[in-house]
Design a protein around this motif. Structure first.
Motif, mmCIF file in Angstrom:
data_model
loop_
_atom_site.group_PDB
_atom_site.id
_atom_site.type_symbol
_atom_site.label_atom_id
_atom_site.label_comp_id
_atom_site.label_asym_id
_atom_site.label_seq_id
_atom_site.Cartn_x
_atom_site.Cartn_y
_atom_site.Cartn_z
ATOM 1 N N PRO A 1 0.778 -1.289 0.124
ATOM 2 C CA PRO A 1 -0.096 -0.083 -0.097
ATOM 3 C C PRO A 1 0.774 1.448 -0.037
ATOM 4 O O PRO A 1 1.926 1.201 0.461
ATOM 5 C CB PRO A 1 -0.846 -0.105 1.005
ATOM 6 N N SER A 2 0.529 2.415 -0.665
ATOM 7 C CA SER A 2 1.117 3.482 -0.626
ATOM 8 C C SER A 2 1.576 4.175 0.575
ATOM 9 O O SER A 2 2.534 4.814 0.706
ATOM 10 C CB SER A 2 0.669 4.469 -1.680
ATOM 11 N N GLY A 3 0.849 3.997 1.792
ATOM 12 C CA GLY A 3 1.117 4.310 3.069
ATOM 13 C C GLY A 3 2.276 3.747 3.665
ATOM 14 O O GLY A 3 3.234 4.527 4.143
ATOM 15 N N MET A 4 2.432 2.398 3.115
ATOM 16 C CA MET A 4 3.523 1.818 3.787
ATOM 17 C C MET A 4 4.877 2.134 2.909
ATOM 18 O O MET A 4 5.864 2.357 3.752
ATOM 19 C CB MET A 4 3.067 0.202 3.654
ATOM 20 N N ALA A 5 4.459 2.332 1.887
ATOM 21 C CA ALA A 5 5.780 2.857 0.819
ATOM 22 C C ALA A 5 6.376 4.274 1.354
ATOM 23 O O ALA A 5 7.587 4.619 1.226
ATOM 24 C CB ALA A 5 5.373 2.661 -0.768
ATOM 25 N N ASN A 6 5.299 5.174 1.529
ATOM 26 C CA ASN A 6 5.638 6.373 2.079
ATOM 27 C C ASN A 6 6.546 6.451 3.512
ATOM 28 O O ASN A 6 7.445 6.888 3.725
ATOM 29 C CB ASN A 6 4.600 7.187 2.236
ATOM 30 N N LYS A 7 6.258 5.492 4.376
ATOM 31 C CA LYS A 7 6.759 5.165 5.533
ATOM 32 C C LYS A 7 8.184 4.696 5.393
ATOM 33 O O LYS A 7 9.168 5.158 6.127
ATOM 34 C CB LYS A 7 6.156 4.068 6.556
ATOM 35 N N ILE A 8 8.275 3.718 4.541
ATOM 36 C CA ILE A 8 9.497 3.276 4.247
ATOM 37 C C ILE A 8 10.522 4.209 3.618
ATOM 38 O O ILE A 8 11.730 4.249 3.913
ATOM 39 C CB ILE A 8 9.558 1.849 3.273
ATOM 40 N N ALA A 9 10.048 4.980 2.828
ATOM 41 C CA ALA A 9 10.910 6.039 2.011
ATOM 42 C C ALA A 9 11.539 7.115 3.020
ATOM 43 O O ALA A 9 12.413 7.596 3.091
ATOM 44 C CB ALA A 9 10.141 6.659 0.881
ATOM 45 N N MET A 10 10.238 7.338 3.965
ATOM 46 C CA MET A 10 10.637 8.387 5.014
ATOM 47 C C MET A 10 11.643 7.826 6.054
ATOM 48 O O MET A 10 12.732 8.521 6.309
ATOM 49 C CB MET A 10 9.442 8.747 5.942
ATOM 50 N N VAL B 1 14.184 5.748 5.150
ATOM 51 C CA VAL B 1 15.135 5.481 4.414
ATOM 52 C C VAL B 1 15.799 7.005 4.451
ATOM 53 O O VAL B 1 17.150 7.122 4.650
ATOM 54 C CB VAL B 1 15.135 4.943 3.079
ATOM 55 N N SER B 2 15.007 7.863 4.187
ATOM 56 C CA SER B 2 15.656 9.416 4.225
ATOM 57 C C SER B 2 16.016 9.907 5.547
ATOM 58 O O SER B 2 17.158 10.512 5.452
ATOM 59 C CB SER B 2 14.161 10.252 3.758
ATOM 60 N N GLU B 3 15.363 9.480 6.442
ATOM 61 C CA GLU B 3 15.884 9.790 8.080
ATOM 62 C C GLU B 3 17.231 9.168 8.216
ATOM 63 O O GLU B 3 18.239 9.888 8.920
ATOM 64 C CB GLU B 3 14.744 9.539 8.802
ATOM 65 N N ALA B 4 17.388 7.833 7.904
ATOM 66 C CA ALA B 4 18.698 7.114 8.079
ATOM 67 C C ALA B 4 19.694 7.784 7.232
ATOM 68 O O ALA B 4 20.850 8.091 7.832
ATOM 69 C CB ALA B 4 18.347 5.624 7.583
ATOM 70 N N ARG B 5 19.322 8.162 6.071
ATOM 71 C CA ARG B 5 20.469 8.974 5.346
ATOM 72 C C ARG B 5 20.848 10.287 6.146
ATOM 73 O O ARG B 5 21.981 10.579 5.890
ATOM 74 C CB ARG B 5 20.013 9.161 3.949
ATOM 75 N N ASN B 6 19.960 11.066 6.349
ATOM 76 C CA ASN B 6 19.971 12.213 7.133
ATOM 77 C C ASN B 6 20.936 12.138 8.143
ATOM 78 O O ASN B 6 21.909 12.824 8.856
ATOM 79 C CB ASN B 6 18.860 13.039 7.550
#
Length: 120
Positions: free
Chosen positions: A4-13, A15-20
């Motif tokens: 689901p798109s909600g789960m994909a957004n959470k994963i992307a978020m 990953v982005s936080e981990a990169r930061n």
């Protein structure tokens, strides 16, 4: 299976936080490395300056010891014309000699460095 798109957004978020977080950690590590390198360079220069000072003092002390040795030898050589006897001069400079029971001459070190004496 599609997420689901909600789960994909959470994963992307995430990953982005981990990169930061990694970027922040890497920046802190880089700055720490630079600061430690500068401090190490400063300490190395200080150690080198102390080594030069040590070498200079060692050379100066050696020259003074040689000069004092020559003065003392000249003073001992001049005892034939001076009122102070050689044995007294040797006692002043801590080079008192005594004879042992077997007749050998033994040089004794004076304790003048630990006990101050004023001679008149």
């Amino acid at each position: 299976m599609m997420m689901p798109s909600g789960m994909a957004n959470k994963i992307a978020m995430l990953v982005s936080e981990a990169r930061n977080k990694n970027a922040v950690i890497n920046t802190c590590l880089g700055v720490s490395f630079i600061v430690l390198g500068l401090r190490s360079d400063k300490q190395q220069k200080y150690v080198e300056a102390l080594q030069e000072q040590k070498d200079s003092l060692f050379k100066s002390n050696k020259e003074m010891k040689v000069t004092m040795w020559h003065w003392k030898q000249q003073l001992f050589a001049d005892t034939s014309t001076v009122v102070v006897p050689l044995s007294t001069l040797k006692a002043i400079y801590g080079e008192v000699t005594t004879n042992t029971q077997s007749g050998e001459t033994v040089k004794e070190e004076s304790r003048m460095s630990t006990t101050s004496r004023i001679m008149v």
